[in-house]
Design an enzyme around this catalytic site. Structure first.
Site, PDB file in Angstrom:
ATOM      1  N   ARG A   1      -6.756   3.645 -15.010  1.00 43.84           N
ATOM      2  CA  ARG A   1      -6.688   4.347 -13.725  1.00 43.84           C
ATOM      3  C   ARG A   1      -7.330   5.738 -13.735  1.00 43.84           C
ATOM      4  O   ARG A   1      -8.088   6.066 -12.810  1.00 43.84           O
ATOM      5  CB  ARG A   1      -5.247   4.408 -13.219  1.00 43.84           C
TER       6      ARG A   1
ATOM      7  N   ARG B   1       2.711  -1.485  -6.151  1.00 44.03           N
ATOM      8  CA  ARG B   1       2.881  -0.194  -6.821  1.00 44.03           C
ATOM      9  C   ARG B   1       4.268   0.414  -6.574  1.00 44.03           C
ATOM     10  O   ARG B   1       4.924   0.871  -7.513  1.00 44.03           O
ATOM     11  CB  ARG B   1       1.809   0.754  -6.260  1.00 44.03           C
TER      12      ARG B   1
ATOM     13  N   GLY C   1       0.751  -1.248   0.000  1.00 43.80           N
ATOM     14  CA  GLY C   1       0.000   0.000   0.000  1.00 43.80           C
ATOM     15  C   GLY C   1       0.776   1.290   0.000  1.00 43.80           C
ATOM     16  O   GLY C   1       0.174   2.369  -0.075  1.00 43.80           O
TER      17      GLY C   1
ATOM     18  N   CYS D   1     -14.177   4.703 -27.055  1.00 44.80           N
ATOM     19  CA  CYS D   1     -15.464   5.379 -27.202  1.00 44.80           C
ATOM     20  C   CYS D   1     -16.150   5.618 -25.866  1.00 44.80           C
ATOM     21  O   CYS D   1     -17.219   5.061 -25.585  1.00 44.80           O
ATOM     22  CB  CYS D   1     -16.344   4.578 -28.143  1.00 44.80           C
ATOM     23  N   GLU D   2     -15.507   6.375 -25.035  1.00 44.74           N
ATOM     24  CA  GLU D   2     -16.052   6.802 -23.750  1.00 44.74           C
ATOM     25  C   GLU D   2     -15.600   8.234 -23.548  1.00 44.74           C
ATOM     26  O   GLU D   2     -14.407   8.536 -23.701  1.00 44.74           O
ATOM     27  CB  GLU D   2     -15.449   5.982 -22.596  1.00 44.74           C
TER      28      GLU D   2
END
Ligand SMILES: Cc1ncc(COP(=O)(O)O)c(C=O)c1O
Length: 440
Positions: free
Chosen positions: A337, A298, A253, A368-369
């Site tokens: 993300r 990450r 985290g 297509c968004e």
């Protein structure tokens, strides 16, 4: 070197040479020409240095006994896992297929923790058959199934119990996992029941307690609070059941910067604070110091990754007060993300990296968004179709979450090092995208 490159968000080897961005000794615009775009790069030097920083920091901070398990959900493939094996880290996997990749890469099974809130019976059987180091149990139903599947086996299976520690991590709601009503982990009220169940299961051995409160967390005190909850529970279980917990895992985290004005990820401070919280917590409770396992994803892989896109079209501002658009050949299908939780990024025009950033652009994906915008309001030079946009800090939770939206093939991933580039995940072909498609 160049003032545009903020060291803490670009790979260690990133440089600007003759106005062009180079990473791992390779001119990235030339890589884009050679391997096509969208293209993801992984800088091997940054990756190995970060893994060593983790090992060194935890050795210094918690000398008793520790394990660094890379969280493979951030990004996983065989070559990457081979590097992880070489660097001596373990792995946290969440599916049978991630476990298969680990095995293909030669990861020792005892260095693996198998996670997941809804593991299938087949996945649990695979984990048992292959002898993973620990299965991290998420629910009483999973425990019941595992008790049954392990009953006849020669060797007991080590397990960790994942608890929901009731800590609301200060991060985006979509990546916070520690609250009491999270879908992950046993509620604290179920812990005694779980331990009683394990004591009745000859095929299971309780090795430790686990909690993961979320991702992209900068408030280190929240990890200490997690350790405190885990230690309180460990003491409680010792008092009630006489069991000694010999592993504590506060999950992963640690947050990373995505844009230059965010602070660097401080792995040493993270290790020091966790180590101290565990040592002090054990001393205060008169509890024997357990093994400390962390699961960074990450903060190991994000900064090693850079995405390259080609500008396909530009659009001038609709009004003078608005930015113009750069339309690129990738977007939310390879990096969800920004659309999923408003993640921020910055960019560089890789083939004119020193040109003055005298325009403000929106970097729009090809899908297509309306929400397929990778970056809003980024200062870059004047740009034109054919230019290469480089976006840093994309190693984590991008390709691993990629899709074939609009039936587009997924990008290739290239490992760069000392002027060499090697494909470690090739670009998907149109035939592969259509491989499952059937005629009537
Ligand atoms: C159980 C568990 N461990 C570790 C991680 C890795 O987290 P991060 O990539 O933020 O280090 C995750 C991801 O959220 C997770 O669910």
């Amino acid at each position: 070197m160049n003032s545009y490159l903020a060291r803490h968000i670009w790979p260690d080897t990133a440089h600007i040479i003759h106005n062009r961005l180079a990473i791992g000794g390779c001119d990235v615009s030339a890589l884009a020409d050679r391997y096509a775009t969208p293209l993801y790069l992984l800088d091997e030097a940054t990756l190995r240095t970060t893994m060593r920083s983790y090992q060194d920091a935890f050795s210094a901070a918690y000398y008793v006994n520790h394990g660094i398990h890379y969280a493979s959900k951030a990004l996983l493939n065989t070559a990457l896992t081979q590097i992880i094996v070489e660097e001596g880290l373990g792995l946290d996997v969440v599916s049978g297929t991630e476990l298969l990749v680990a095995r293909r890469a030669g990861m020792p099974m005892d260095r693996i923790h198998f996670h997941g809130n809804a593991k299938t019976r087949a996945e649990l059987e695979r984990a048992l058959d292959w002898g993973v180091g620990a299965i991290v149990v998420d629910s009483l139903d999973e425990l019941a199934q595992l008790a049954q599947l392990s009953a006849e086996r020669a060797k007991p299976q080590n397990i960790l119990l994942r608890i929901a520690p009731d800590i609301a991590a200060r991060t985006h709601a979509h990546i916070a996992t520690g609250s009491a009503d999270s879908k992950f982990g046993l509620p604290l009220t179920a812990l005694e029941h779980a331990v009683a169940r394990i004591q009745d299961a000859p095929g299971l051995r309780l090795q430790g307690l686990h909690a993961h409160i979320g991702s992209q967390i900068f408030a280190l005190d929240q990890f200490c609070a997690t350790i405190d909850v885990l230690l309180d529970q460990a003491v409680h279980l010792r008092n009630c059941f006489g069991v000694i917990i010999d592993e504590i895992s506060p999950g992963g985290g640690l947050g990373v910067p995505y844009v230059a004005d965010m602070p660097p990820a401080d792995i040493s401070a993270y290790a020091a604070i966790l180590g101290q919280a565990l040592r002090d917590g054990c001393a205060a409770r008169n509890f024997p110091p357990p093994r400390l396992t962390v699961e960074p994803g990450r903060s190991i892989i994000a900064r090693a990754g850079v995405a390259l896109y080609r500008i396909v079209a530009t659009r001038s501002p609709a009004k003078p007060s608005l930015p113009g658009h750069l339309h690129i050949d990738g977007g939310m299908a390879d990096n969800i993300r920004p659309a999923l939780y408003g993640a921020r990024y910055t960019a560089l025009i890789a083939n004119r990296a020193n040109a003055p950033a005298d325009a403000v652009w929106i970097i729009a994906g090809r899908y297509c968004e309306t929400g397929d915008i990778l970056i809003r309001d980024v200062a870059l030079p004047q740009a034109a179709p054919g230019d290469i946009v480089a976006i840093p800090v994309v190693g984590a939770y991008t390709l691993s979450m990629s899709s074939n939206y609009n039936l587009t093939p997924r990008p290739a991933l290239i490992l760069v090092r000392d002027g060499n580039a090697q494909i470690i995940q090739r670009r998907e072909s149109e035939d592969e995208v259509l491989a499952r498609d059937q005629q009537l």
